[in-house]
Design an enzyme around this catalytic site. Sequence first.
Site, short mmCIF file in Angstrom:
data_model
loop_
_atom_site.label_atom_id
_atom_site.label_comp_id
_atom_site.label_asym_id
_atom_site.label_seq_id
_atom_site.Cartn_x
_atom_site.Cartn_y
_atom_site.Cartn_z
N ASP A 17 -5.22 -5.48 7.64
CA ASP A 17 -4.35 -4.49 7.94
C ASP A 17 -4.29 -3.99 9.52
O ASP A 17 -3.76 -3.72 9.92
CB ASP A 17 -4.11 -3.58 6.91
N HIS B 198 2.76 -2.27 0.98
CA HIS B 198 3.14 -3.12 2.16
C HIS B 198 4.79 -3.43 1.77
O HIS B 198 5.59 -3.47 2.75
CB HIS B 198 2.29 -4.24 2.31
N HIS C 33 -1.57 -2.02 -3.93
CA HIS C 33 -2.07 -2.00 -2.45
C HIS C 33 -0.87 -2.86 -1.74
O HIS C 33 -0.33 -2.64 -0.82
CB HIS C 33 -3.28 -2.43 -2.20
N GLU C 34 -0.47 -3.91 -2.30
CA GLU C 34 0.21 -4.97 -1.96
C GLU C 34 1.88 -4.41 -1.85
O GLU C 34 2.58 -4.83 -0.95
CB GLU C 34 0.14 -6.55 -2.44
#
Length: 363
Positions: free
Chosen positions: A170, A72, A68-69
């Site tokens: 987010d 980004h 997930h990170e």
Amino acid sequence: MNSSLKIGSIMGIPIKLHITFLLILPVFALVFATNPQPYGFADIGSTTKSYGLSLLTTILLFACILLHELGHSYIAKSYGVEIKDITLLLFGGVSSMEEIPRDPSQEFKMAFAGPLVSLVIGFGLVGLNIAAVIVMPAYEATSLYLMVSILASINIILALFNLIPAFPMDGGRLLRAWYAKRMSYVKATHYAASFGKMFAFIMGVIGLFYNAWLILIAFFVYIGASEEDKATTVTISLEKYIIADVMTKDVLSVPPEMTVEDLSHFMFENKHLGYPVMKGNSLKGIVTFTDIRNILPHERYASLVSDVMTKDVISVPSSSNAAEAFKTMTVNNIGRILVVDDDTVKGILSRTDLMRLLMLSNE
């Protein structure tokens, strides 16, 4: 004390485990091991098997959070944003970025990338389970099916939770990006933060009657929204000023051979808590009150400035804007910074100077 442990790098980004992650890992495993299906493995075979599956599921869950990170970070890097590291923490993961893109389209894509990765993982795992059951109907009764189901559900919930339009999730950045296409960046941040704080208040009230965990999450959201609003306002306000215009130019310095006792008197007389250490025209380091406060009074006569000073001097050029100096101070957790051009000390700038500048600019 370093609270994070580096375990490797991906895409040139250091990956770290925070001490809180190491503490929460067995807790998550315990939760999975003590809950029955479909939320855990308490009724799956032996105790050893249930705890083994629980630990594996926990590790895979945080691997999904890391992905997930990385979602980004991948988009941010494509826009030239430097990623210092990704750290896995108690409540998930965080990407430490040099700055958030100001362009609304860039911020929107970067903010959405993380939840998108989680959704892809979640629905991908759902599809994997469905396909496996079609091919092998007996697969649905296996512990592997249960583990994949748990991971799929949590990834989808993680994505939906992060899409809530409130900082620091987010969704808060998505909302700011939407506002920023219609108004100034500061006003867009303020509106998005206000929505986040209102959401936190409502969540906290609901938590009073239904679940105390909601109160903790509400507090986390409220603080995150407030900090984002304040940090953005400070940064953009300081960008208007050049360091050369706000720094203290008449810099007092001390020699490396001065005793710490003399330095303490020097600080008291001149009302400053940090000084460059100069030998002739050569900068040797910087010494602050923090460097000397733990030295016992009877040891200060025998200790020299050169023994306690910081030799790795963090500095900024005079041509940078004040926001750059503030960011450097914040990242390095220091209260003042030297202004150096071509190895020559031109001035010194403190956090107090910047706060005073903000107060005067708002009058």
